[in-house]
Design a protein around this motif. Structure first.
Motif, PDB file in Angstrom:
ATOM      1  N   ILE A 195      -0.636 -18.122  10.032  1.00  0.00           N
ATOM      2  CA  ILE A 195      -1.735 -18.446   9.126  1.00  0.00           C
ATOM      3  C   ILE A 195      -1.690 -19.948   8.902  1.00  0.00           C
ATOM      4  O   ILE A 195      -0.777 -20.458   8.265  1.00  0.00           O
ATOM      5  N   GLY A 196      -2.673 -20.623   9.460  1.00  0.00           N
ATOM      6  CA  GLY A 196      -2.653 -22.083   9.427  1.00  0.00           C
ATOM      7  C   GLY A 196      -1.423 -22.570  10.159  1.00  0.00           C
ATOM      8  O   GLY A 196      -1.165 -22.193  11.290  1.00  0.00           O
ATOM      9  N   GLU A 197      -0.631 -23.377   9.489  1.00  0.00           N
ATOM     10  CA  GLU A 197       0.595 -23.912  10.066  1.00  0.00           C
ATOM     11  C   GLU A 197       1.829 -23.092   9.681  1.00  0.00           C
ATOM     12  O   GLU A 197       2.949 -23.480   9.975  1.00  0.00           O
ATOM     13  N   LYS A 198       1.616 -21.962   9.036  1.00  0.00           N
ATOM     14  CA  LYS A 198       2.721 -21.172   8.491  1.00  0.00           C
ATOM     15  C   LYS A 198       2.879 -19.852   9.250  1.00  0.00           C
ATOM     16  O   LYS A 198       1.902 -19.187   9.569  1.00  0.00           O
ATOM     17  N   THR A 199       4.131 -19.481   9.522  1.00  0.00           N
ATOM     18  CA  THR A 199       4.435 -18.172  10.095  1.00  0.00           C
ATOM     19  C   THR A 199       4.814 -17.240   8.954  1.00  0.00           C
ATOM     20  O   THR A 199       5.694 -17.561   8.155  1.00  0.00           O
ATOM     21  N   VAL A 200       4.123 -16.110   8.879  1.00  0.00           N
ATOM     22  CA  VAL A 200       4.346 -15.139   7.815  1.00  0.00           C
ATOM     23  C   VAL A 200       4.812 -13.837   8.441  1.00  0.00           C
ATOM     24  O   VAL A 200       4.127 -13.267   9.295  1.00  0.00           O
ATOM     25  N   ARG A 201       6.001 -13.384   8.014  1.00  0.00           N
ATOM     26  CA  ARG A 201       6.535 -12.098   8.490  1.00  0.00           C
ATOM     27  C   ARG A 201       6.019 -10.996   7.567  1.00  0.00           C
ATOM     28  O   ARG A 201       6.100 -11.128   6.346  1.00  0.00           O
ATOM     29  N   VAL A 202       5.477  -9.936   8.160  1.00  0.00           N
ATOM     30  CA  VAL A 202       4.961  -8.818   7.377  1.00  0.00           C
ATOM     31  C   VAL A 202       5.592  -7.513   7.857  1.00  0.00           C
ATOM     32  O   VAL A 202       5.928  -7.359   9.027  1.00  0.00           O
ATOM     33  N   ARG A 203       5.745  -6.586   6.899  1.00  0.00           N
ATOM     34  CA  ARG A 203       6.311  -5.280   7.215  1.00  0.00           C
ATOM     35  C   ARG A 203       5.614  -4.240   6.330  1.00  0.00           C
ATOM     36  O   ARG A 203       5.619  -4.350   5.110  1.00  0.00           O
ATOM     37  N   ALA A 204       5.022  -3.237   6.968  1.00  0.00           N
ATOM     38  CA  ALA A 204       4.334  -2.171   6.241  1.00  0.00           C
ATOM     39  C   ALA A 204       5.354  -1.091   5.876  1.00  0.00           C
ATOM     40  O   ALA A 204       5.704  -0.259   6.702  1.00  0.00           O
ATOM     41  N   THR A 205       5.829  -1.148   4.643  1.00  0.00           N
ATOM     42  CA  THR A 205       6.808  -0.185   4.154  1.00  0.00           C
ATOM     43  C   THR A 205       6.334   0.357   2.808  1.00  0.00           C
ATOM     44  O   THR A 205       5.411  -0.194   2.199  1.00  0.00           O
ATOM     45  N   PRO A 206       6.980   1.413   2.308  1.00  0.00           N
ATOM     46  CA  PRO A 206       6.618   1.897   0.975  1.00  0.00           C
ATOM     47  C   PRO A 206       6.726   0.814  -0.106  1.00  0.00           C
ATOM     48  O   PRO A 206       5.976   0.843  -1.079  1.00  0.00           O
ATOM     49  N   LEU A 207       7.618  -0.138   0.064  1.00  0.00           N
ATOM     50  CA  LEU A 207       7.711  -1.241  -0.897  1.00  0.00           C
ATOM     51  C   LEU A 207       6.404  -2.029  -0.966  1.00  0.00           C
ATOM     52  O   LEU A 207       5.995  -2.472  -2.038  1.00  0.00           O
ATOM     53  N   ALA A 208       5.758  -2.202   0.166  1.00  0.00           N
ATOM     54  CA  ALA A 208       4.477  -2.922   0.176  1.00  0.00           C
ATOM     55  C   ALA A 208       3.449  -2.164  -0.664  1.00  0.00           C
ATOM     56  O   ALA A 208       2.663  -2.785  -1.388  1.00  0.00           O
ATOM     57  N   LEU A 209       3.469  -0.839  -0.593  1.00  0.00           N
ATOM     58  CA  LEU A 209       2.554  -0.029  -1.403  1.00  0.00           C
ATOM     59  C   LEU A 209       2.805  -0.272  -2.889  1.00  0.00           C
ATOM     60  O   LEU A 209       1.876  -0.453  -3.673  1.00  0.00           O
ATOM     61  N   LEU A 210       4.086  -0.286  -3.272  1.00  0.00           N
ATOM     62  CA  LEU A 210       4.456  -0.504  -4.668  1.00  0.00           C
ATOM     63  C   LEU A 210       4.085  -1.908  -5.127  1.00  0.00           C
ATOM     64  O   LEU A 210       3.462  -2.094  -6.186  1.00  0.00           O
ATOM     65  N   PHE A 211       4.443  -2.924  -4.347  1.00  0.00           N
ATOM     66  CA  PHE A 211       4.140  -4.307  -4.720  1.00  0.00           C
ATOM     67  C   PHE A 211       2.632  -4.523  -4.875  1.00  0.00           C
ATOM     68  O   PHE A 211       2.180  -5.214  -5.782  1.00  0.00           O
ATOM     69  N   TYR A 212       1.852  -3.937  -3.975  1.00  0.00           N
ATOM     70  CA  TYR A 212       0.396  -4.059  -4.021  1.00  0.00           C
ATOM     71  C   TYR A 212      -0.135  -3.448  -5.317  1.00  0.00           C
ATOM     72  O   TYR A 212      -0.945  -4.056  -6.016  1.00  0.00           O
ATOM     73  N   LYS A 213       0.320  -2.243  -5.633  1.00  0.00           N
ATOM     74  CA  LYS A 213      -0.131  -1.550  -6.844  1.00  0.00           C
ATOM     75  C   LYS A 213       0.251  -2.340  -8.100  1.00  0.00           C
ATOM     76  O   LYS A 213      -0.558  -2.487  -9.016  1.00  0.00           O
ATOM     77  N   GLN A 214       1.474  -2.838  -8.135  1.00  0.00           N
ATOM     78  CA  GLN A 214       1.932  -3.602  -9.297  1.00  0.00           C
ATOM     79  C   GLN A 214       1.128  -4.890  -9.486  1.00  0.00           C
ATOM     80  O   GLN A 214       0.772  -5.240 -10.603  1.00  0.00           O
ATOM     81  N   GLU A 215       0.843  -5.581  -8.408  1.00  0.00           N
ATOM     82  CA  GLU A 215       0.183  -6.887  -8.502  1.00  0.00           C
ATOM     83  C   GLU A 215      -1.331  -6.779  -8.699  1.00  0.00           C
ATOM     84  O   GLU A 215      -1.918  -7.536  -9.466  1.00  0.00           O
ATOM     85  N   PHE A 216      -1.962  -5.828  -7.988  1.00  0.00           N
ATOM     86  CA  PHE A 216      -3.426  -5.797  -7.953  1.00  0.00           C
ATOM     87  C   PHE A 216      -4.042  -4.598  -8.676  1.00  0.00           C
ATOM     88  O   PHE A 216      -5.260  -4.475  -8.731  1.00  0.00           O
ATOM     89  N   LYS A 217      -3.199  -3.713  -9.212  1.00  0.00           N
ATOM     90  CA  LYS A 217      -3.670  -2.537  -9.959  1.00  0.00           C
ATOM     91  C   LYS A 217      -4.653  -1.701  -9.145  1.00  0.00           C
ATOM     92  O   LYS A 217      -5.630  -1.154  -9.657  1.00  0.00           O
ATOM     93  N   SER A 218      -4.400  -1.621  -7.855  1.00  0.00           N
ATOM     94  CA  SER A 218      -5.248  -0.873  -6.939  1.00  0.00           C
ATOM     95  C   SER A 218      -4.354  -0.249  -5.872  1.00  0.00           C
ATOM     96  O   SER A 218      -3.228  -0.704  -5.653  1.00  0.00           O
ATOM     97  N   ASP A 219      -4.861   0.761  -5.197  1.00  0.00           N
ATOM     98  CA  ASP A 219      -4.084   1.430  -4.161  1.00  0.00           C
ATOM     99  C   ASP A 219      -4.276   0.739  -2.814  1.00  0.00           C
ATOM    100  O   ASP A 219      -5.426   0.568  -2.372  1.00  0.00           O
ATOM    101  N   LEU A 220      -3.196   0.362  -2.184  1.00  0.00           N
ATOM    102  CA  LEU A 220      -3.275  -0.346  -0.912  1.00  0.00           C
ATOM    103  C   LEU A 220      -3.975   0.491   0.146  1.00  0.00           C
ATOM    104  O   LEU A 220      -4.811  -0.020   0.882  1.00  0.00           O
ATOM    105  N   ILE A 221      -3.665   1.772   0.246  1.00  0.00           N
ATOM    106  CA  ILE A 221      -4.258   2.608   1.291  1.00  0.00           C
ATOM    107  C   ILE A 221      -5.772   2.722   1.082  1.00  0.00           C
ATOM    108  O   ILE A 221      -6.545   2.601   2.042  1.00  0.00           O
TER     109      ILE A 221
END
Length: 115
Positions: free
Chosen positions: A6-32
């Protein structure tokens, strides 16, 4: 795990249950649920919600960095120099990681294996 440029930055991503939790906590919405809305972009590019893509990427990046300090969504966005919405490789890779991590059809659960 995937690496996105992304731009000049390399971002490592991993789709795990933790991502579901972090998304819900931060955005108050369901990731799926939001992911299914993002999938409509393939059929109709006018449906693109760029912030939703960034939210998805942030949650998966935070999951990949579990155990390490990770910035809030706003701080993370501020750290990006640019985000090229026309870069289909980044958008496709993020969706592929999410799809392969959250929709593992054909994988049997531990309970199913113990019959």
């Amino acid at each position: 795990m995937r690496e996105l440029n992304i731009g000049e930055k390399t971002v490592r991503v991993r789709a795990t249950p933790l991502a579901l939790l972090f998304y819900k906590q931060e955005f108050k919405s369901d990731l799926i649920g939001d992911l299914l809305k993002l999938d409509k972009v393939r059929r109709d590019p006018s449906q693109l919600d760029s912030v939703s893509f960034l939210q998805l990427i942030w949650a998966m990046a935070k999951a990949d960095a579990y155990g390490k300090s990770f910035p809030s969504f706003v701080e993370w966005i501020a750290s990006l120099d640019s985000f090229d919405l026309s870069d289909q490789d980044v958008l496709a890779a993020a969706m592929e990681e999410a799809t392969s991590g959250f929709f593992r059809s054909g994988v049997k659960s531990g309970a199913a294996k113990r019959r």
